[in-house]
Design a protein around this motif. Structure first.
Motif: not given
Length: 106
Positions: A81-91, A68-74, A77-79
Motif C-alpha cells: 500500500k505504501r509503495g503504491v502511494e509512493t508511485i502515485k506521488t511520483v507520477v 504487538k508485532k503485526e502478522n507478516i501478511f498485514v 499488505k501495508n508495505r
C-alpha cells in the motif's frame, strides 16, 4: 532461570512464535521484569527498579517491547500500500513538472 536465558528465549519466540512471545512478555512484566528489544530483535531483560542510570543507558540501545508485532501478511499488505502511494506521488510530481514546462513553452 537467569536473565540471559530469558533473553535468549525471547529472541527465539520473537523470531518463530510471535503470539507466544507476546504472552511471555506479559508474564515477565507482571513478574517485575523490564524487557528491551533492539532493532535487530535481540532482547535485554532486567529486574525493574535497578536504578534509573543503568536503565537509561539500556534504553538508548534497546526499544521497549510494548507494541504487538503485526502478522507478516498485514505487514506485506501495508508495505504494498505504501509503495503504491509512493508511485502515485511520483507520477503526480512528474505530471506537475511536465505541465509546468509545457506552460512555459506556450
Amino acid at each position: 532461570m537467569n536473565l540471559d536465558s530469558i533473553a535468549q528465549e525471547l529472541d527465539r519466540l520473537y523470531e518463530f512464535e510471535i503470539s507466544r512471545y507476546i504472552e511471555r512478555c506479559d508474564e515477565l512484566k507482571k513478574s517485575g521484569f523490564k524487557i528491551y528489544r533492539n532493532s535487530t530483535g535481540q532482547h535485554k531483560v532486567v529486574l525493574a527498579g535497578q536504578g534509573a542510570q543503568s536503565e537509561q543507558k539500556q534504553q538508548n540501545v534497546y526499544d521497549t517491547s510494548t507494541a504487538k508485532k503485526e502478522n507478516i501478511f498485514v505487514r506485506a499488505k501495508n508495505r504494498v500500500k505504501r509503495g503504491v502511494e509512493t508511485i502515485k506521488t511520483v507520477v503526480k510530481v512528474v505530471k506537475y513538472i511536465s505541465d509546468s514546462q509545457n506552460n512555459r513553452r506556450v
